[in-house]
Design a protein around this motif. Structure first.
Motif, PDB file in Angstrom:
ATOM      1  N   ALA A 129       0.843  -1.202   0.000  1.00 35.15           N
ATOM      2  CA  ALA A 129       0.000   0.000   0.000  1.00 35.15           C
ATOM      3  C   ALA A 129       0.872   1.243   0.000  1.00 35.15           C
ATOM      4  O   ALA A 129       0.608   2.217  -0.722  1.00 35.15           O
ATOM      5  CB  ALA A 129      -0.914  -0.020   1.224  1.00 35.15           C
ATOM      6  N   ASN A 130       1.943   1.217   0.793  1.00 36.44           N
ATOM      7  CA  ASN A 130       2.858   2.339   0.883  1.00 36.44           C
ATOM      8  C   ASN A 130       3.500   2.638  -0.471  1.00 36.44           C
ATOM      9  O   ASN A 130       3.567   3.778  -0.928  1.00 36.44           O
ATOM     10  CB  ASN A 130       3.924   2.004   1.939  1.00 36.44           C
TER      11      ASN A 130
ATOM     12  N   GLU B 262      -3.889   6.256  -9.843  1.00 36.80           N
ATOM     13  CA  GLU B 262      -4.637   6.009  -8.607  1.00 36.80           C
ATOM     14  C   GLU B 262      -5.809   5.067  -8.855  1.00 36.80           C
ATOM     15  O   GLU B 262      -6.292   4.404  -7.962  1.00 36.80           O
ATOM     16  CB  GLU B 262      -5.119   7.338  -8.021  1.00 36.80           C
TER      17      GLU B 262
ATOM     18  N   MET C  11       2.397   1.981  -3.355  1.00 36.13           N
ATOM     19  CA  MET C  11       1.434   2.495  -4.321  1.00 36.13           C
ATOM     20  C   MET C  11       1.399   4.017  -4.259  1.00 36.13           C
ATOM     21  O   MET C  11       1.280   4.694  -5.269  1.00 36.13           O
ATOM     22  CB  MET C  11       0.028   1.957  -4.012  1.00 36.13           C
ATOM     23  N   VAL C  12       1.513   4.568  -3.045  1.00 34.69           N
ATOM     24  CA  VAL C  12       1.490   6.026  -2.921  1.00 34.69           C
ATOM     25  C   VAL C  12       2.840   6.608  -3.319  1.00 34.69           C
ATOM     26  O   VAL C  12       2.920   7.651  -3.961  1.00 34.69           O
ATOM     27  CB  VAL C  12       1.126   6.424  -1.476  1.00 34.69           C
ATOM     28  N   LEU C  13       3.915   5.934  -2.945  1.00 35.50           N
ATOM     29  CA  LEU C  13       5.251   6.473  -3.191  1.00 35.50           C
ATOM     30  C   LEU C  13       5.631   6.433  -4.664  1.00 35.50           C
ATOM     31  O   LEU C  13       6.445   7.219  -5.118  1.00 35.50           O
ATOM     32  CB  LEU C  13       6.304   5.699  -2.384  1.00 35.50           C
ATOM     33  N   SER C  14       5.064   5.508  -5.395  1.00 34.75           N
ATOM     34  CA  SER C  14       5.442   5.414  -6.803  1.00 34.75           C
ATOM     35  C   SER C  14       4.681   6.471  -7.579  1.00 34.75           C
ATOM     36  O   SER C  14       3.593   6.886  -7.196  1.00 34.75           O
ATOM     37  CB  SER C  14       5.091   4.035  -7.341  1.00 34.75           C
ATOM     38  N   ASP C  15       5.249   6.902  -8.685  1.00 34.84           N
ATOM     39  CA  ASP C  15       4.616   7.964  -9.460  1.00 34.84           C
ATOM     40  C   ASP C  15       3.924   7.432 -10.689  1.00 34.84           C
ATOM     41  O   ASP C  15       3.152   8.131 -11.319  1.00 34.84           O
ATOM     42  CB  ASP C  15       5.666   8.999  -9.880  1.00 34.84           C
TER      43      ASP C  15
END
Lengths: 332, 315, 525
Positions: free
Chosen positions: A297-298, A308, A300-304
């Motif tokens: 999950a982490n 979404e 997913m947010v950190l990757s660009d």
């Protein structure tokens, strides 16, 4: 006789003593860490790792309990609702005590919620074993019951903790001891106690035997019902411990607290190497599974580069890949 | 056995006798809303029940029945039962989903019932006699406007809810208002209108971006998770953390003059109350109320916060 | 040794050869269960395969019928080397196996079971009428009384067996294999079936017939192949061997060498008394005593209630008894644990399904029942367990390559010894062993018999439940025979003969006569 015994132990090389089945989820975890670093070097920053590991502790603590239940050949779908209910009950109890007890309401609340958790687990266990009903159905039922309780208790809103308790309670999630967040320490303690119980006690041995083959357990003079009920109680206590760490984080329980945790918990346990049909449990693997889920999950947010809109799909694929890595390391 | 049958018969007779009497003397407003499963719907239930009580007190000839449903399917069931038993004069409905409820509402309409739709529109607009809703685009643009005025330029991150029309419109209003300005949207992620998920996503934003000037969570429940995460991180670069919906905990902050959260924008669950009052007005024949009522999303500030504050509501 | 018997091997029959096995065998892991089989099967012959349990008969049949693939050697079918892709493939090519175990779906009807997977359809719709007519014809030909639309659940064991046979014969096959088809049938049913089998032969079908009953084999077979311990001993013309020859070829030595000397019935006070025990649906009002110093056998057909009696006594099934006494004192037993407490140890017949955790290592398996007394503290200790394991390995001669093996990796004989050790760890004074030597080789068999003999000579009571007649006769001092849930006969010392047991198991009480008479009676019932 002693001679042969010591010979038996000393003969194994270090390499042989490594249990590759136990190692599978950690290999998957290591791969994920490397991939994470390649995607975004910030991934390995101490703050991020601390945050993510701390967040994984709720699922981790509950997964320790779930390892018992699944190991004994059962399943508990009610853990998410139970966590919300336990957290809500704890807050209401503490808020009620605050006027007379002050900050002492916190230890009282902790004792109270442990009892609530154990009781919820006992209900699950007794209905499953005495009622002889599939655990899937029983806990699906209690999942609805506990969820309805928290919704009822909160009128659909939220149950906030009394303002005077907010600050004294906060360190239980945000505090650290020697730089290690308290929830992580709690989780480690739960896992250590859990693995002692599962691997080093008579109960743990019987629990795995019941899950591996109920008939063999029965024919060996093991009380299957008692073992499974106890497993559910342990699960309930673990849920309560998770609730204790959860409440200080946001200071409230809501009807959306713990939503879908049951699926995350079961996924963590299975990624960790415990078979869904029961048998040998892998407590440390379950913890690794919980961390893997939170890492994903982490990332997913950190990757660009992940839209979404596609996050859920990528998460699903990674979980399956993690399972495959685990499966292949088991074969070798 | 015989006794029980007798009772049942007596009950049925009583009902049969009562129903026409009700229809003659009293008008019935049926209210169908989602059950309280999270903060906002909890507020809807609270305001619907309050409105029912007040309307009944004000107009003795109007009866208001409030029904909550935990799912779209259950809501369809409620509508079918209503048509079969109570034959309401008016229906105030906050549909779970547009598509699934359009047909059932249509058949209620065909029985001659006045239809008031709240919040989520049906796919066929001709069914509704009255439409009451908030302005989701304005929720986004009002917030963006505030940032343009107070921040001027900088980097913001956004947490959105669950993929729905409401969510899309808010994000669209926000993005459109910021277009061409010096405020840059760094990242947008889903956090499911859930406090826990928002906490996690915000932690990750903080890890990913060393400098964030403002954060907008398009719902106040998520904002609480965001605030907890920023407080823990001890980051001083964040000047504004804004939400939406007008949750009472956030309104309290606004009233206290909080520096990070000085405003909110309403998408108030009390819109159900507006709808029930208007419907009651129509039934009493005193005023024509057909049409659309779109509640504005003004900026809630320290000065006007009191009128958006409902301390007894769960939301 | 075989040469000493001076029996000529049979020359190839003159009819067409359908199937030829050359050097065929099967290996599971390190264990070779069947080796170097050279066999030729011809149309229009009844070819009996005989051998003791564990000799490799079932493995051979499963090879031929495509259930398993050979590890070595070739199977030549109709002139071509063949590898069947599963039983369905073999069936399509004309080879069918009628299993010994009942493999029917209990909640489906007789017709549905007969046509399962090959339903007759008409324009894509199931054609019940046609199927019903075929079913009625088939069942009538076998003299089976089951009605077409009856649920299999409602049928007796014998009826089920008949339905299963009917299913195997539904379509014309070149080779039909019967695995112990008569084990649960009554004499008249057997006669009908044997006639049917002869009719198949006369139509040119090759019949492979596996049976324990040497009299049946003698009456039916044209040629006989003998297996022992996974080896093929030879193929013989039926006319050239007597039943005694067959028995000797199967066992490979005189029977008396396999079993320890009998002790004779005991006159001591009973150690274990059961009065009027009923297990609903299985056992009706059974009463018996077991005395120290003797081996008490329980015989009877599958489904007669032998196993269920003891599962009932130990609370594994709902049961009611007027009294159960150990050493004269009444005991209440609600679970296996209570049984251990009272001094009763029970070895299940299903050692893989109910006896051992196959994926668990040896030591935890050994001590699973003993955890509560082995450890006084709550935690376990590997050293204590390993010490117990070493003791058990020595005491019961369990052959293991490594003590880290999982129980499932042991051979059947070693598993059985481990299970025996596990039960004996509880030091029971009454040892109940259900099928003590099922599926294990002759060496282990003989050892287990001598363990049983030792137990009894130490003054324990031992109860052996067995469907192997030889075992009951060779091992037991006293035998109780069951039929339809009742104990129908008690045989002592010299009266314990195969025929006496068979007679009591099939006909019931009071029918105990001399050996020859009984053998003849069976065929004329």
């Amino acid at each position: 006789m002693t001679d042969t015994t010591s010979e038996l132990v000393s003969k194994e090389s270090v390499f042989q003593r490594i249990n590759w089945v136990d190692l599978g989820p950690f290999i998957a975890l290591a791969v994920l860490v490397v991939v994470g670093y390649l995607i975004n070097p910030d991934f390995l920053s101490p703050t991020n790792i601390t945050n993510v590991v701390t967040r994984a502790t709720f699922i981790g603590i509950i997964a320790v309990g779930a390892t018992f239940v699944i190991s004994s050949g059962c399943l508990d779908l009610s853990v998410g609702s139970m966590a919300a209910f336990a957290a809500g009950a704890m807050i209401l109890f503490m808020n009620w005590l605050v006027p007379t007890w002050g900050a002492n309401a916190i230890p009282a609340g902790i004792v109270f919620v442990l009892c609530v958790g154990a009781l919820c687990g006992l209900v699950n266990g007794l209905v499953v074993t005495l009622g002889k009903i599939e655990p899937f159905i029983v806990t699906l039922g209690t999942m609805g019951v506990y969820r309805a309780f928290i919704t009822f208790m909160s009128n659909g809103g939220s149950i906030p903790i009394d303002r005077s308790l907010r600050e004294p309670f906060r360190p239980l999630y945000f505090g650290t001891v020697m730089g290690i967040p308290i929830p992580v320490l709690v989780c480690a303690a739960v896992a250590i106690v859990g693995s002692f119980i599962l691997y080093k006690t008579k109960f743990g041995r019987r629990c795995a035997a019941v899950g591996a083959n109920v008939e063999v357990a029965r024919f060996s003079g093991i009380s299957v019902g008692r073992i499974r009920t106890l497993a559910f109680v342990i699960q309930g206590i673990c849920v309560a411990i998770a609730a204790i760490c959860y409440v200080p984080r946001l200071g409230a329980a809501t009807p959306t607290t713990g939503l879908l945790w049951e699926l995350q918990v079961i996924t963590a346990v299975v990624i960790g190497g415990t078979a869904l049909r029961g048998g040998k449990g892998h407590i440390w693997g379950s913890l690794a599974g919980a961390v893997i889920l939170e890492f994903i999950a982490n990332l997913m947010v950190l990757s660009d580069f992940i839209s979404e809109y596609l996050v859920a799909a990528v998460q699903g694929v990674i979980i399956i890949v993690a399972m495959l890595i685990q499966r292949f390391s088991r074969r070798s | 056995m015989i006794k029980r049958t007798m009772f049942a018969l007596a009950g049925a007779v009583a009902l049969l006798g009562a129903a026409p009497a009700l229809a003659q003397d009293t008008k019935v407003i049926a209210v169908s809303i989602p059950a309280a499963t999270h903060g906002w719907t909890g507020g809807v239930v609270y305001h619907a029940e309050a409105a029912a009580k007040e309307v009944k007190a004000a107009f003795p000839n109007i009866d208001v029945i409030v029904n909550t449903s935990p799912s779209a399917v259950a809501q369809v069931g409620v509508l079918e039962d209503l048509v079969a038993t109570r034959k309401p004069d008016a229906l105030v409905i906050l549909p779970f989903t547009s598509e699934e409820l359009t047909g059932p509402v249509q058949s209620v309409k065909e029985a001659g019932t006045f239809i008031t739709v709240v919040d989520r529109g049906l796919t066929d607009e001709t069914i509704q006699d009255l439409y009451v809703a908030g302005d989701n685009i304005a929720v986004g643009s009002t917030t963006a406007q505030f940032l343009l005025e107070e921040l001027g330029k900088g980097d913001v991150v956004v947490l959105r809810g669950i993929p729905t029309v409401i969510d899309d419109e808010r994000i669209q209003g926000f993005q459109d208002a910021l277009e061409g300005s010096d405020i840059k949207i760094l990242d947008i992620q889903y956090a499911n209108w859930n406090r826990d998920d928002a906490f996690k996503v915000m932690q990750d934003f903080l890890a990913k971006y060393p400098k964030i000037d403002a954060v907008w969570a398009n719902d106040d429940d998520m904002l609480l998770g965001v605030l907890e995460a920023t407080q823990q991180a001890g980051r001083t670069d964040i000047k504004f953390a804004l939400g939406a919906n007008g949750m009472k905990e956030i309104i309290e902050k606004v009233m206290e003059g909080d520096e990070i959260t000085p405003i909110s924008t309403p998408y108030p669950p009390s819109m159900i109350k507006t709808a029930i009052y208007l419907t009651a007005a129509n039934l009493n024949g005193q005023a024509p109320v057909r049409g659309k009522v779109i509640l504005d999303a003004p900026r809630i500030t320290k000065e006007n916060a009191q009128e958006f504050y409902f301390p007894d509501s769960p939301f | 040794m075989e040469a000493a018997l001076e029996i000529r091997s049979a020359p190839p029959a003159e009819t067409a050869e359908l199937l030829r096995l050359t050097g065929a065998g099967k290996q599971y892991g390190p264990v070779t269960v069947l080796r170097d089989v050279n066999l030729s099967i011809h149309g229009g012959e009844i070819h009996a395969i005989i051998g003791e349990n564990g000799a490799g008969k079932s493995t051979l049949m499963r090879l031929i019928s495509g259930h398993i693939q050979p590890s070595f050697g070739t199977i030549n079918y109709l002139g071509e080397d063949m590898a069947f892709h599963g039983p369905a493939d073999a069936e399509r090519r004309g080879i069918v196996l009628v299993h010994q175990e009942i493999l029917l779906a209990e909640d489906l009807t007789v017709v549905e079971n007969l046509f399962l997977g090959r339903e007759v359809t008409r324009h894509g719709v199931i054609d019940d009428r046609t199927m019903e007519q075929i079913a009625i014809r088939q069942l009538a030909a076998l003299g089976c009384t089951a009605r077409p639309w009856q649920l299999v659940r409602e049928l007796s064991i014998a009826q089920r067996q008949m339905v299963q046979i009917a299913r195997g014969l539904l379509e014309e096959h070149r080779i039909v294999i019967f695995d112990e088809p008569t084990a649960v049938l009554t004499a008249s049913e057997v006669d009908l079936l044997l006639d049917k089998i002869r009719a198949l032969r006369d139509r040119g079908v090759a019949v492979l017939y596996i049976s324990h009953r040497l009299d049946e084999v003698e009456a039916l077979a044209d040629r006989i192949t003998v297996l022992r311990d996974g080896n093929m001993i030879g193929t013989y013309d039926a006319g050239s061997v007597t039943q005694q020859d067959m028995a000797r070829l199967m066992v490979g030595r005189e029977l008396s060498m396999l079993y320890p000397h009998k002790r004779g019935t005991s006159a001591a006070d009973p150690l274990f008394e059961v009065e009027h025990l009923s297990v609903p649906g299985f056992v009706h009002e059974a009463s018996f005593v077991a005395r120290p110093g003797e081996v008490l056998g329980f015989g009877g057909m599958i489904g007669a209630g032998r196993t269920e009696i003891f599962e009932g006594i130990l609370g594994l099934r709902p049961a009611k008894a007027a009294a159960i006494r150990v050493n004269g004192k009444p005991v209440q037993i609600r679970s296996v644990a209570d049984g251990f407490e009272a001094g009763i140890g029970y070895l299940t017949e299903d050692r893989k399904g109910k006896g051992l955790l196959l994926r668990e290592r040896l030591a935890p398996n050994l001590v699973l029942s003993a955890l509560s007394w082995l450890y006084r503290k709550i935690y376990t200790d590997e050293r204590i367990e390993n010490a117990e394991l070493n003791g058990a390995i020595r005491r019961y001669d369990i052959r293991v390559r490594s003590k880290k093996l999982e129980a499932g990796q042991l051979s059947g004989g070693n598993q059985q010894k481990l299970l025996l050790a596990k039960t004996m760890l509880q030091d029971p004074s009454i040892v109940i062993i259900d099928e003590p030597t099922r599926g294990i080789d002759i060496g282990n068999k003989s050892q287990i018999y001598s363990f049983i003999d030792e137990l009894v000579r130490q003054g324990k009571a031992c109860i052996v439940i067995s469907s192997e007649l030889q075992e009951l006769v060779g091992l037991c001092d006293r035998v109780l025979v069951m039929k339809d849930g009742r104990i129908t006969a008690e045989l002592r010392n010299g009266d314990v003969t195969e025929n006496a047991v068979v007679l009591a198991a099939t006909v019931g009480s009071g029918a105990v006569g001399s050996r020859e008479e009984n053998a003849r009676d069976r065929h004329h019932l």
